[in-house]
Write a protein that holds these residues in place. Structure first.
Motif, PDB file in Angstrom:
ATOM      1  N   ALA A   8      35.117  55.336  88.223  1.00 46.31           N
ATOM      2  CA  ALA A   8      34.781  54.419  87.138  1.00 46.31           C
ATOM      3  C   ALA A   8      33.365  53.910  87.297  1.00 46.31           C
ATOM      4  N   PRO A   9      32.625  53.776  86.188  1.00 44.44           N
ATOM      5  CA  PRO A   9      31.287  53.196  86.276  1.00 44.44           C
ATOM      6  C   PRO A   9      31.364  51.744  86.718  1.00 44.44           C
ATOM      7  N   ALA A  10      30.366  51.325  87.434  1.00 47.12           N
ATOM      8  CA  ALA A  10      30.345  49.934  87.890  1.00 47.12           C
ATOM      9  C   ALA A  10      30.368  49.003  86.687  1.00 47.12           C
ATOM     10  N   ASP A 521      22.794  66.988  83.142  1.00 46.96           N
ATOM     11  CA  ASP A 521      23.993  67.085  83.976  1.00 46.96           C
ATOM     12  C   ASP A 521      25.196  66.404  83.339  1.00 46.96           C
ATOM     13  N   VAL A 522      25.186  66.293  82.012  1.00 46.17           N
ATOM     14  CA  VAL A 522      26.250  65.590  81.294  1.00 46.17           C
ATOM     15  C   VAL A 522      26.958  66.553  80.354  1.00 46.17           C
ATOM     16  N   THR A 523      28.280  66.499  80.385  1.00 48.95           N
ATOM     17  CA  THR A 523      29.109  67.207  79.411  1.00 48.95           C
ATOM     18  C   THR A 523      29.514  66.218  78.332  1.00 48.95           C
ATOM     19  N   VAL A 524      29.336  66.623  77.094  1.00 48.72           N
ATOM     20  CA  VAL A 524      29.598  65.761  75.944  1.00 48.72           C
ATOM     21  C   VAL A 524      30.684  66.386  75.090  1.00 48.72           C
ATOM     22  N   LEU A 525      31.709  65.601  74.754  1.00 46.59           N
ATOM     23  CA  LEU A 525      32.772  66.052  73.870  1.00 46.59           C
ATOM     24  C   LEU A 525      32.960  65.035  72.750  1.00 46.59           C
ATOM     25  N   VAL A 540      33.845  60.353  84.405  1.00 45.51           N
ATOM     26  CA  VAL A 540      33.634  59.812  83.068  1.00 45.51           C
ATOM     27  C   VAL A 540      32.547  58.742  83.131  1.00 45.51           C
ATOM     28  N   LEU A 541      31.456  58.991  82.423  1.00 48.81           N
ATOM     29  CA  LEU A 541      30.349  58.028  82.391  1.00 48.81           C
ATOM     30  C   LEU A 541      30.510  57.001  81.279  1.00 48.81           C
ATOM     31  N   ALA A 563      34.436  60.062  71.423  1.00 53.77           N
ATOM     32  CA  ALA A 563      33.456  60.832  72.185  1.00 53.77           C
ATOM     33  C   ALA A 563      33.507  60.425  73.649  1.00 53.77           C
ATOM     34  N   VAL A 564      33.066  61.328  74.516  1.00 58.96           N
ATOM     35  CA  VAL A 564      33.015  61.039  75.946  1.00 58.96           C
ATOM     36  C   VAL A 564      31.812  61.745  76.549  1.00 58.96           C
ATOM     37  N   TRP A 565      31.211  61.088  77.553  1.00 59.14           N
ATOM     38  CA  TRP A 565      30.184  61.703  78.393  1.00 59.14           C
ATOM     39  C   TRP A 565      30.755  61.822  79.802  1.00 59.14           C
TER      40      TRP A 565
END
Length: 568
Positions: A8-10, A521-525, A540-541, A563-565
């Motif tokens: 998880a992001p901080a 370096d990011v996958t985007v959906l 997950v960013l 959407a997700v990065w």
């Protein structure tokens, strides 16, 4: 796609105080190619912030709110016109190109705003309106009292009418605002006279760009603002300055796919001249074209190496994955072929706000969305697509333009009564088209303040909807799942991960209603379909749908309209 580990992001934004990863002001302003990757925030001055409480936004209001824009993480602001004007088309009818309309303040206020913006590392782009002036402009007033064939009339497109007594317009062109593009004047002796061209309202006569005096005047205007420190110009109606020789009738479907008032080859000479002028100034001042030319391969002509730096790409205003992919590919290919970045635009002051427009097909929204529109979805139904679209746009390489209030998730104001409307489109079409008032309503800053913090009083030049209280910036500031904080996180990650200068590569194996690609370096959906889709492995960013951070670690599918990065 079964193995996945996620961290998880901080939760740095739980307090609503996301860090902004940007260099100091001197470093930012020294970047010679800042425009290639910039996030540029459009300010519609009359609706941004009102410092004196008269119900009209102003330049002092912009200056007072620059801190909020710095926190958002943007690189530049673009201001719609603030020049002296009768305001018949919200300032796009300019009477004096080298002064500030008293509605918005003074030149001193403008200078203070530029200085304050630069101190925060924010560049300033201003609108320039070279296709037409106001009918109150001294040049046009002189033309009305001068004789046919005079030098005064030669600055505009005056022509004799057709018919036995000149009673018919010179050609069949229609105004973009509805109705004919020609108005007949009464000569000084009281007799019916010549006609003048106005592609927009009758109060906006078109200049004649075959006249060298027009060229000289706009060189003077550009220098006036460059000398005051502006960092560039957004050029209104850039593709229509030059008209076809002889002003022939327009018959859609003829062999020439472009109307005779758009995309003429000679227009490029104007902007090459302007580019040489801008290149005389330090700091790489830019030209950005409003040129809605199709196909995109032809629009790319505006951004060749010796012309403009940017041209808007309005390819992100519908919700269809296959069509979006084709549009994105087309833009990247066209602009890449001339070595130019793509300037992505999802909305602006001329279109329906993203939250609302993505819920309608282009045909359904053609006349605007307003009180008589049926089937308008609720806000909670509409906001997910807009949040996902924001993440799509900010994940694409190039520059991105944000329209004020998009970062708050504002919808179109669809309940403006007819009596309160001000857009000339509404009146010239006799109410058949709602026009653009719904996206121009003053934006909310404080939920409990008068005019939702837009000003110091309840005054507001257009009525604000009740939902503004829920969406005000102060309410969103402290909410980690707010649309405001989604934009702040996405802009910061965009810069940190190098998405702005990256390279897009589509991923195979996904359904037609899913956009899937990598950038840096990011996958985007982005899931535009009706069913959840499985997520690939990775950290997950960011997601467009609110989640607590614990839930993110267990996220395995992407919901519809989301959407997700992912850091793979």
């Amino acid at each position: 796609m079964t193995s996945r580990t996620r961290t998880a992001p901080a939760p740095a934004h739980e307090s609503g105080d996301l860090p902004v990863s940007r260099p100091d002001a001197s470093t930012v302003l020294a970047d010679p190619e800042w425009w290639r990757t910039a996030v540029i925030y459009q300010i519609y001055p009359r609706s941004f912030a009102d410092a004196n409480g008269d119900g009209m936004g102003d330049l002092a209001g912009v200056t007072a709110r620059l801190g909020a824009l710095q926190e958002l993480g943007i690189d530049a602001i673009w201001l719609s016109p603030f020049y002296t004007s009768p305001q018949k088309d919200a300032g796009y009818d300019v009477a004096d190109y080298c002064d500030v309309d008293p509605l918005f303040g003074t030149l001193t206020d403008f200078d203070a705003m530029v200085e304050a913006a630069h101190a925060r590392g924010i560049r300033v782009i201003v609108d320039i309106v070279p296709n037409h002036s106001s009918d109150a402009h001294p040049w046009f007033q002189a033309a009305l009292t001068a004789a046919p064939g005079s030098a005064e009339r030669g600055r505009y497109l005056f022509r004799d009418g057709r018919g036995t007594a000149g009673e018919l317009p010179p050609n069949n062109w229609a105004s973009f605002f509805g109705g004919p593009a020609w108005t007949r004047i009464v000569e000084p002796d009281g007799t019916p006279g010549q006609w003048y061209l106005h592609l927009f309202d009758s109060s906006q006569p078109d200049f004649d760009w075959t006249n060298e005096e027009v060229h000289d005047e706009f060189r003077r205007i550009l220098r006036f603002w460059l000398d005051r420190g502006v960092d560039g110009f957004r050029v209104d109606v850039a593709s229509s300055l030059v008209k076809a020789e002889g002003l022939p009738d327009y018959h859609p479907g003829d062999d020439d796919e472009m109307p005779p008032y758009e995309g003429r080859a000679a227009v490029h000479d104007i902007f090459r001249d302007w580019r040489r002028l801008l290149d005389e100034y330090p700091g790489e001042r830019i030209l950005a074209a409003e040129a809605w030319i199709k196909p995109l391969a032809r629009r790319a002509d505006w951004v060749r190496h010796d012309e403009m730096h940017q041209a808007f790409n309005d390819v992100l205003n519908f919700w269809d994955a296959s069509a979006l992919r084709a549009s994105i590919d087309g833009a990247l290919t066209a602009f890449g072929s001339v070595g130019a970045p793509t300037a992505w635009v999802a909305s602006n002051h001329d279109g329906i706000r993203t939250v609302t427009t993505l819920m309608f097909t282009p045909a359904e929204r053609a006349g605007g969305v307003g009180p008589r529109t049926t089937g308008i979805p609720s806000y909670d139904q509409s906001i997910p697509r807009a949040r996902a679209m924001a993440m799509l746009m900010l994940a694409l390489p190039g520059s991105a333009y944000l329209y004020q209030g998009e970062e708050l998730g504002l919808p179109e104001a669809t309940d403006i009564p007819d009596a309160a409307r001000q857009d000339p489109t509404f009146f010239r079409t006799e109410g058949e088209q709602y026009g653009r008032d719904g996206c121009r309503v003053p934006i909310p800053w404080e939920s409990e303040a008068p005019s939702y913090g837009f000003g110091t009083t309840d005054a507001s030049w257009l009525p604000q909807p009740e939902i503004w209280g829920r969406l005000a910036r102060d309410r969103q500031q402290a909410d980690p799942d707010s649309t405001l904080n989604l934009y702040r996180a996405a802009i910061a990650l965009r810069r940190e991960r190098g998405l702005d200068a990256g390279e897009l590569e589509w991923l195979p194996g996904y359904a037609a209603d899913v956009l899937a690609f990598t950038n840096a370096d990011v996958t985007v959906l982005i899931n535009t379909g009706a069913e959840p889709v499985p997520l690939p492995a990775g950290e997950v960013l960011l997601t467009s749908t609110p989640h607590d951070f614990t839930a993110l670690t267990a996220l395995t599918t992407l919901a519809p309209d989301t959407a997700v990065w992912i850091h793979a």
